[in-house]
Design a protein around this motif. Structure first.
Motif, PDB file in Angstrom:
ATOM      1  N   ALA A  83       1.260  -1.003   0.004  1.00  0.00           N
ATOM      2  CA  ALA A  83       0.212   0.238   0.301  1.00  0.00           C
ATOM      3  C   ALA A  83       0.029   1.076  -0.170  1.00  0.00           C
ATOM      4  O   ALA A  83       0.879   1.881   1.238  1.00  0.00           O
ATOM      5  N   ARG A  88       7.065   6.982  -5.314  1.00  0.00           N
ATOM      6  CA  ARG A  88       7.709   7.363  -4.482  1.00  0.00           C
ATOM      7  C   ARG A  88       9.270   7.468  -4.321  1.00  0.00           C
ATOM      8  O   ARG A  88       8.811   5.581  -3.909  1.00  0.00           O
TER       9      ARG A  88
ATOM     10  N   LYS B  15       3.834  14.913  -0.326  1.00  0.00           N
ATOM     11  CA  LYS B  15       3.114  13.461  -1.174  1.00  0.00           C
ATOM     12  C   LYS B  15       3.618  13.953  -2.618  1.00  0.00           C
ATOM     13  O   LYS B  15       3.482  13.429  -3.154  1.00  0.00           O
ATOM     14  N   PHE B  16       2.544  15.379  -2.478  1.00  0.00           N
ATOM     15  CA  PHE B  16       2.437  15.636  -4.380  1.00  0.00           C
ATOM     16  C   PHE B  16       4.056  15.923  -4.798  1.00  0.00           C
ATOM     17  O   PHE B  16       3.834  15.651  -5.736  1.00  0.00           O
ATOM     18  N   SER B  18       6.954  14.564  -3.832  1.00  0.00           N
ATOM     19  CA  SER B  18       8.087  13.259  -4.124  1.00  0.00           C
ATOM     20  C   SER B  18       6.822  12.487  -5.677  1.00  0.00           C
ATOM     21  O   SER B  18       7.719  11.491  -5.578  1.00  0.00           O
ATOM     22  N   ILE B  19       5.816  13.248  -6.118  1.00  0.00           N
ATOM     23  CA  ILE B  19       5.433  12.448  -7.286  1.00  0.00           C
ATOM     24  C   ILE B  19       6.083  13.005  -7.944  1.00  0.00           C
ATOM     25  O   ILE B  19       5.919  13.978  -8.677  1.00  0.00           O
ATOM     26  N   SER B  83      -4.963   8.330  -7.074  1.00  0.00           N
ATOM     27  CA  SER B  83      -3.009   8.058  -6.625  1.00  0.00           C
ATOM     28  C   SER B  83      -2.944   6.542  -5.591  1.00  0.00           C
ATOM     29  O   SER B  83      -2.380   5.964  -5.878  1.00  0.00           O
ATOM     30  N   THR B  87      -3.252   2.946  -5.729  1.00  0.00           N
ATOM     31  CA  THR B  87      -1.624   2.017  -4.889  1.00  0.00           C
ATOM     32  C   THR B  87      -1.755   1.697  -3.992  1.00  0.00           C
ATOM     33  O   THR B  87      -1.243   0.490  -3.349  1.00  0.00           O
ATOM     34  N   GLY B  88      -3.296   2.011  -3.674  1.00  0.00           N
ATOM     35  CA  GLY B  88      -3.167   1.333  -2.862  1.00  0.00           C
ATOM     36  C   GLY B  88      -2.408   2.320  -0.833  1.00  0.00           C
ATOM     37  O   GLY B  88      -3.061   1.702   0.358  1.00  0.00           O
ATOM     38  N   MET B  89      -2.083   3.360  -1.651  1.00  0.00           N
ATOM     39  CA  MET B  89      -1.849   4.752   0.005  1.00  0.00           C
ATOM     40  C   MET B  89      -2.663   4.561   0.560  1.00  0.00           C
ATOM     41  O   MET B  89      -2.433   4.830   1.777  1.00  0.00           O
ATOM     42  N   ARG B  91      -4.867   3.856   1.982  1.00  0.00           N
ATOM     43  CA  ARG B  91      -5.118   2.297   2.927  1.00  0.00           C
ATOM     44  C   ARG B  91      -3.713   3.022   4.810  1.00  0.00           C
ATOM     45  O   ARG B  91      -4.130   3.218   5.416  1.00  0.00           O
ATOM     46  N   THR B  92      -2.571   3.512   3.897  1.00  0.00           N
ATOM     47  CA  THR B  92      -1.517   3.798   4.470  1.00  0.00           C
ATOM     48  C   THR B  92      -1.762   4.951   5.621  1.00  0.00           C
ATOM     49  O   THR B  92      -1.618   5.214   6.584  1.00  0.00           O
ATOM     50  N   SER B  93      -2.344   5.775   4.645  1.00  0.00           N
ATOM     51  CA  SER B  93      -2.588   7.464   5.349  1.00  0.00           C
ATOM     52  C   SER B  93      -3.484   7.253   6.321  1.00  0.00           C
ATOM     53  O   SER B  93      -3.754   7.917   6.679  1.00  0.00           O
ATOM     54  N   LEU B  94      -4.402   6.434   5.589  1.00  0.00           N
ATOM     55  CA  LEU B  94      -5.623   6.387   6.942  1.00  0.00           C
ATOM     56  C   LEU B  94      -4.685   5.929   8.347  1.00  0.00           C
ATOM     57  O   LEU B  94      -5.691   5.801   8.966  1.00  0.00           O
ATOM     58  N   VAL B 258     -12.553   1.547   3.900  1.00  0.00           N
ATOM     59  CA  VAL B 258     -11.437   2.269   3.152  1.00  0.00           C
ATOM     60  C   VAL B 258     -10.944   0.670   2.118  1.00  0.00           C
ATOM     61  O   VAL B 258     -10.995   0.132   2.633  1.00  0.00           O
TER      62      VAL B 258
END
Ligand SMILES: Nc1ncnc2c1ncn2[C@@H]1O[C@H](COP(=O)(O)OP(=O)(O)OP(=O)(O)O)[C@@H](O)[C@H]1O
Ligand SMILES: [Mg+2]
Lengths: 299, 258
Positions: A83, A88, B15-16, B18-19, B83, B87-89, B91-94, B258
């Motif tokens: 996830a 990045r 986050k913004f 670093s993409i 995005s 990517t599944g990010m 879940r990590t963010s929440l 989520v």
């Protein structure tokens, strides 16, 4: 300490977690076991507020996870190591997470070193192997130096060295009196890491038991012998029960390797294999057999 | 603003940036706006005499480029949310920011500020370059001290913000990049720009007056058209619609698993 109380989660008409109650104590590794689809990941997601339970509650050290202002400092989680935004870099990924909880960038470098990823810190996370991704997920969980850790299948994709590394890491964390809940569907893996087991099947609690007691419940030995017909009756006489395998091997329950070896010597049968094998796995399978949803058809 | 949301916004900015593609796309968007505005301005100033009093040098110098630039502003807004789902990010963010409202608010504020800064830069550059071209074409250029001109140029940057936030809201509601960018393009481009040419006259007229982005773009005009909404009224309507979409996004984001 994590306290899970009558937790229930339904997806449509399917009950993924069904009235689950258990607590995870500090100072030990609690293995969270169950076959595929048992509800382990769903339970962990509910602990973290990602999924909302239909009923029941979860508290972590007496509090609700969603109410925590800086949750990373109290709870670290590895749910799905993939996830991650694949474009990045590893360091930037961790920095994004750290900043949300006011954790300084220096700690990011510390955890990168701790998990052995410092040399690839500036590589895209998308280029990582399964094992490296797993290490990155573990680094994220450790960022806030939390007291409570949840790992969902942490050894997935790790090579033997990686597995050994994470086992020692978890032992070390438990040694520091932290609370660890670690899921797996491999009993053999948990046998070497956990102090305590919570086993579920079809969303229901099957066992909540210390590893020592669990080990005592059954010991099986896989045997292969030149002349089975002479050996088997003697083993049965000595109190063993036999389960015939399909490939000429058989499994003996109730006798240990030494007893079996001695009997074979007495009757003069050559043993070609004598493996105290998968006793835990078998006991675990025995416990969960009724609740396996996806079973391969008999060959 | 509480410390927690400031921390989350700092993370959203990381986050913004670093993409790898985000900042170049942003720069390209500003360039496209300025470049396309210059082209459409030189074209429009060729026949400014035919238009007469309705010739609006301020509006002309920004509108053409905006039509192109808004597509990528909307898409970047969409990607801020989708995005993470792709990517599944998310879940990590929440997991690290379990307060859903806080995470989405940080995204809205951070991308809103990004769109504001770049939108204002693009608006002023388009305006200034456009006026040089208008002067060179023989028409009389606008200056920032004329009535309504500064409001129009600043307003252009504000419309960028709303377009970006419509992207964020639709990204959150639909969770899928393709679906949400298509929707943003339909809502901000196809319906208001191409639609009126194809619709029955009465409907087309209604869309041109009241459709959120059509109304909002009144803020960049200095020669007022009596059938359209007043500049700030129109902008207010677009802001209200954007706010309604965002409120729906917050409500859904809080309730969903989520
Ligand atoms: N978002 C979802 N929508 C519908 N059903 C779901 C969802 N998430 C999980 N399930 C179902 O809930 C049940 C429990 O799934 P879960 O992922 O928690 O199992 P697990 O114990 O983690 O399994 P595994 O060992 O394969 O990871 C499964 O039957 C699964 O299909
Ligand atoms: Mg799982």
């Amino acid at each position: 300490m994590i306290r899970i109380d009558r937790l229930t989660k339904r997806f449509g008409d399917r009950t993924a977690v069904d009235g689950l109650t258990f607590t995870v104590e500090p100072g030990r590794v609690t293995g969270f076991l169950g076959p595929n689809g048992a509800g382990k990941s769903t339970t962990m997601r509910m602990v973290l507020g990602l999924d909302k339970p239909n009923s029941g509650s979860v508290t972590i050290n007496g509090r609700d996870y969603v109410g925590m202002t800086r949750p990373m400092r109290e709870v670290g989680a590895l749910l799905n190591a993939h996830a991650v935004h694949d474009r990045r870099t590893a360091r930037n990924h961790l920095l994004c997470l750290a900043q949300t909880n006011g954790i300084p960038g220096r700690r990011v470098d510390e955890v990168l070193e701790l998990v052995g990823l410092e040399s690839v810190a500036h590589k895209r996370a998308g280029s990582f192997s399964l094992g490296m991704g797993q290490r990155l997920g573990i680094a994220a969980a450790l960022l806030g130096d939390p007291q409570v850790l949840l790992f969902d299948e942490p050894v997935n994709g790790l090579d033997p060295e990686g597995i050994k590394w994470i086992r020692e890491l978890m032992r070390g964390l438990a040694g520091e009196n932290r609370t660890l809940l670690v899921s797996s569907h491999l009993m053999s893996e948990m046998a070497q890491t956990a102090d305590h087991l919570v086993i579920i099947g079809k969303g229901k609690l099957i066992a909540d038991i210390g590893i020592g007691e669990f080990l005592r419940q059954g010991s099986n030995v896989l045997v292969r012998a030149d002349d089975q017909d002479r050996l088997v009756p003697r083993l049965v006489e000595a109190g063993g029960s036999i389960q015939q395998g399909t490939d000429g091997s058989f499994i003996v329950t109730g006798l240990d390797t030494r007893q079996i070896g001695k009997i074979a010597l007495d009757v003069g049968v050559v043993l070609t294999e004598l493996t105290p094998q998968r006793s835990l796995e078998q006991a675990y399978m025995g416990l969960t057999r009724d609740s396996v949803e996806f079973q391969a058809g008999a060959a | 603003m509480s410390a927690a949301i400031a921390d989350t916004m700092r993370s959203e900015w990381t986050k913004f940036r670093s993409i790898p593609s985000n900042l170049p796309i942003l720069l390209a968007t500003v360039t496209v706006m300025v470049g396309a505005s210059a082209l459409t301005t030189s074209r429009a100033s060729e026949n400014h005499q035919a238009v007469g009093a309705a010739f609006d040098p301020t509006y002309i110098s920004m509108y053409g480029g905006f039509l192109f630039a808004q597509i990528s502003v909307g898409a970047l807004g969409v990607l801020v949310v989708t995005s993470e789902y792709a990517t599944g990010m998310i879940r990590t963010s929440l997991t690290v920011v379990p307060r859903r409202g806080r995470l989405l608010a940080a995204k809205v504020w951070t991308f809103g500020l990004i769109a504001l800064v770049t939108g204002e830069v693009a608006a002023f550059c388009s305006f200034l370059l456009g006026q040089i071209m208008i002067g060179a074409g023989g028409a009389s250029p606008a200056t920032l001290d004329q009535p309504g001109v500064l409001r129009a140029v600043v307003g252009m940057g504000l419309v960028w913000v709303l377009v970006g936030l419509i992207g964020v809201a639709l990204g959150c509601l639909l969770r899928n990049t393709m679906a949400a960018t298509t929707m943003v393009t339909a809502v901000n481009f196809i319906i208001p720009i191409i639609g009126p040419r194809l619709m029955p006259a009465a409907v087309g007229e209604w869309v041109t007056t009241y459709w959120p982005i059509s109304a909002g773009l009144q803020v960049i005009t200095t020669a007022h058209h009596p059938e359209r909404l007043a500049p700030w009224t129109g902008f207010g309507l677009m802001t209200a619609c954007t706010a309604a979409l965002l409120m729906a996004a917050f409500a859904v984001f809080r309730l969903r698993d989520v």
